[in-house]
Design an enzyme around this catalytic site. Structure first.
Site, PDB file in Angstrom:
ATOM      1  N   SER A 191       0.831  -1.604  -0.187  1.00  0.00           N
ATOM      2  CA  SER A 191       0.041  -0.162   0.047  1.00  0.00           C
ATOM      3  C   SER A 191       0.129   1.140  -0.027  1.00  0.00           C
ATOM      4  CB  SER A 191      -0.825   0.287   1.141  1.00  0.00           C
ATOM      5  OG  SER A 191      -2.050   1.242   1.229  1.00  0.00           O
ATOM      6  N   ASP A 203      -2.497   6.039  -3.322  1.00  0.00           N
ATOM      7  CA  ASP A 203      -1.018   5.748  -2.810  1.00  0.00           C
ATOM      8  C   ASP A 203      -0.627   4.712  -3.527  1.00  0.00           C
ATOM      9  OD1 ASP A 203      -3.652   3.993  -2.324  1.00  0.00           O
ATOM     10  OD2 ASP A 203      -2.813   2.964  -0.532  1.00  0.00           O
ATOM     11  N   ASP A 208      -1.209   0.727  -4.137  1.00  0.00           N
ATOM     12  CA  ASP A 208      -1.996   0.526  -3.989  1.00  0.00           C
ATOM     13  C   ASP A 208      -3.377   0.486  -4.854  1.00  0.00           C
ATOM     14  OD1 ASP A 208      -3.240   0.625  -1.960  1.00  0.00           O
ATOM     15  OD2 ASP A 208      -3.437  -1.664  -1.525  1.00  0.00           O
ATOM     16  N   ASP A 266      -6.138   2.121  -3.961  1.00  0.00           N
ATOM     17  CA  ASP A 266      -7.106   1.967  -2.160  1.00  0.00           C
ATOM     18  C   ASP A 266      -7.644   3.223  -2.311  1.00  0.00           C
ATOM     19  OD1 ASP A 266      -5.791   1.508  -0.993  1.00  0.00           O
ATOM     20  OD2 ASP A 266      -6.697   0.290  -0.102  1.00  0.00           O
TER      21      ASP A 266
END
Length: 449
Positions: free
Chosen positions: A98, A239, A241, A243
């Site tokens: 992440s 960010d 990843d 999400d």
């Protein structure tokens, strides 16, 4: 009896520095544990980190060894994996750290409904992993591996078509995927909606040469400059990843994530009043907008898993749950899926601006006054620090849902251990900067005694 605590997994998956806490052997065992618990067809994705190929192959090896069939979805955002798992698979896993720096990587486990594995099941997985209680397949029952990187287009089409009455009509937008997996998805989503899209940090690169995976006002200065140069309606950044999504307005000004949460809340709840679910770390703007729109707020523990599962539970009880997420750029639109989704957040901003006919800076100016401060407190004794806070502020209204939240008229503060990093987080919010700073000083002096 008190439930055991997670040892490897934090708020959102297990993470660590490659070659130290995180390595292919551990990830293979996670795959074997997952495959022993969730027999069936498993979808695997990863972000752009340099260690991703090694770790994705490790988790695939573990799953195949238990007899699970595995579909390698390639490099794509975590919410894309979640969407595809919900539609096509029995479970899934994403190799990602992440927002952590590039030397980190990790694993997020996805259940068949597209949500991240909850604490109870994660503890079961950890116990199986530590005991090496794996149900391995015989040679003739080994799993079958296939690849389907093209499946991401199903996700892209679903996000782009969600606001089906929205025609962006050539709105200019700048996207900053941060060299992460959204390089291939968010620009396509916005283009399909009718936007004219510029990109920065738009080439996948696990060394993250343009900026770190955590979007920050400082790191997004090049994005802000490009927004101003192109006359864009806004800039959006993800960010590591994708999400989460954060924004700069048409002037290049960073939109604080709680303000973003509130503006989208107003947009959604003005259309359909209902219940909003968010953690105790979210701004009081959520309650003020809920009151304005005839909606209500329910608070949870910090973490998208807690929010998503509470949203689903309330809906199952017959409640009208219209919106949720966290004040960190991680928004959840339950009509799409019960997880944070950066591309959907970007698409929603397009719909919001087209609906309002106002600029993002104009909309921001309509929010109630507030000032939020965020600090990190490094301590070897987090539990003692929390007990000190509970005793010292017992005269205030305390919320112990997650850590210690101290509520006063017109202000609040939250102390809680980070779920992903070794420190305590302190959030303080008040209507003015001076009030917030005074409250913060009072807390830090009290707990340091």
């Amino acid at each position: 009896m008190e439930m055991p605590k997670k040892q490897l997994f934090g708020t959102n998956g297990v993470r660590g520095v490659i070659g130290e806490q995180m390595n292919p052997e551990l990830v293979m065992k996670i795959g074997m544990a997952l495959g022993s618990m969730r027999k069936g067809r498993i979808g695997i994705g990863r972000d752009t980190r340099t260690s991703g190929p090694a770790l994705s192959r490790a988790v695939i090896a573990g799953l195949l060894a238990t007899g699970c069939d595995v579909v390698d979805l390639g490099v794509l955002p975590t919410p894309a994996v979640q969407y595809l798992v919900r539609e096509h698979f029995d479970a899934g896993a994403v190799i990602t750290a992440s927002h952590n720096p590039p030397e980190y990587n990790g694993v997020k486990i996805i259940e068949g409904d597209g949500t991240e594995m909850d604490d109870a099941e994660t503890i079961r997985l950890e116990q199986r992993l530590f005991a090496e209680e794996f149900t391995l397949a015989e040679w003739e029952e080994m799993g079958i591996l296939s690849a389907a990187p093209e499946m991401i287009y199903e996700y892209i089409n679903a996000v782009a078509g969600y606001w089906n009455n929205c025609d962006a009509d050539g709105m200019t937008v700048v996207a900053d995927p941060g060299s992460g997996p959204a390089c291939e998805s968010t620009p396509k989503v916005l283009t399909q909606m009718g936007c004219h899209v510029f990109t920065i940090n738009g080439m996948m690169d696990g060394t993250f040469p343009g900026r770190m995976p955590e979007p920050s006002p400082e790191g997004l200065q090049p994005l802000a400059e490009l927004v101003r140069e192109t006359g864009a309606a806004f800039g959006v950044a993800h960010d590591g990843d994708a999400d989460r999504a954060v924004f700069v307005d048409e002037t290049g000004h960073y939109l604080e994530e709680n303000e973003q949460f509130a503006l989208v809340e107003r947009f959604i709840c003005s259309e359909t009043p209902g219940m909003v679910v968010t953690p105790v770390s979210t701004s009081f703007l959520a309650e003020k907008i809920a009151e304005e729109t005839g909606s209500t707020v329910e608070y949870t523990r910090v973490g998208s898993i807690s929010v998503a599962r509470r949203m689903m539970a309330l809906a199952a009880e017959g409640e009208t749950v219209v919106y949720g997420g966290e004040g960190n750029g991680g928004l959840i639109l339950p009509g799409h899926q019960h997880c944070r989704d950066g591309a959907m957040t970007a698409a929603t901003m397009v719909a919001l601006l087209k609906s309002s006919g106002k600029t993002l800076s104009e909309l921001r100016s309509t929010l109630p006054p507030h000032a939020m401060l965020k600090d990190k407190i490094y301590t070897d004794s987090p539990n003692e620090l929390l007990e000190t806070a509970k005793n010292a502020f017992s005269g205030d209204t305390l919320d112990l849902t997650d850590g210690v939240r101290i509520n006063r008229k017109g202000m609040w503060a939250l102390l809680r251990p980070s779920g992903t990093e070794p420190f305590m987080r302190l959030y303080v919010e008040a209507e003015t900067e001076d009030e917030a700073q005074a409250f913060r000083d009072e807390i830090t002096k009290t707990i340091s005694l």
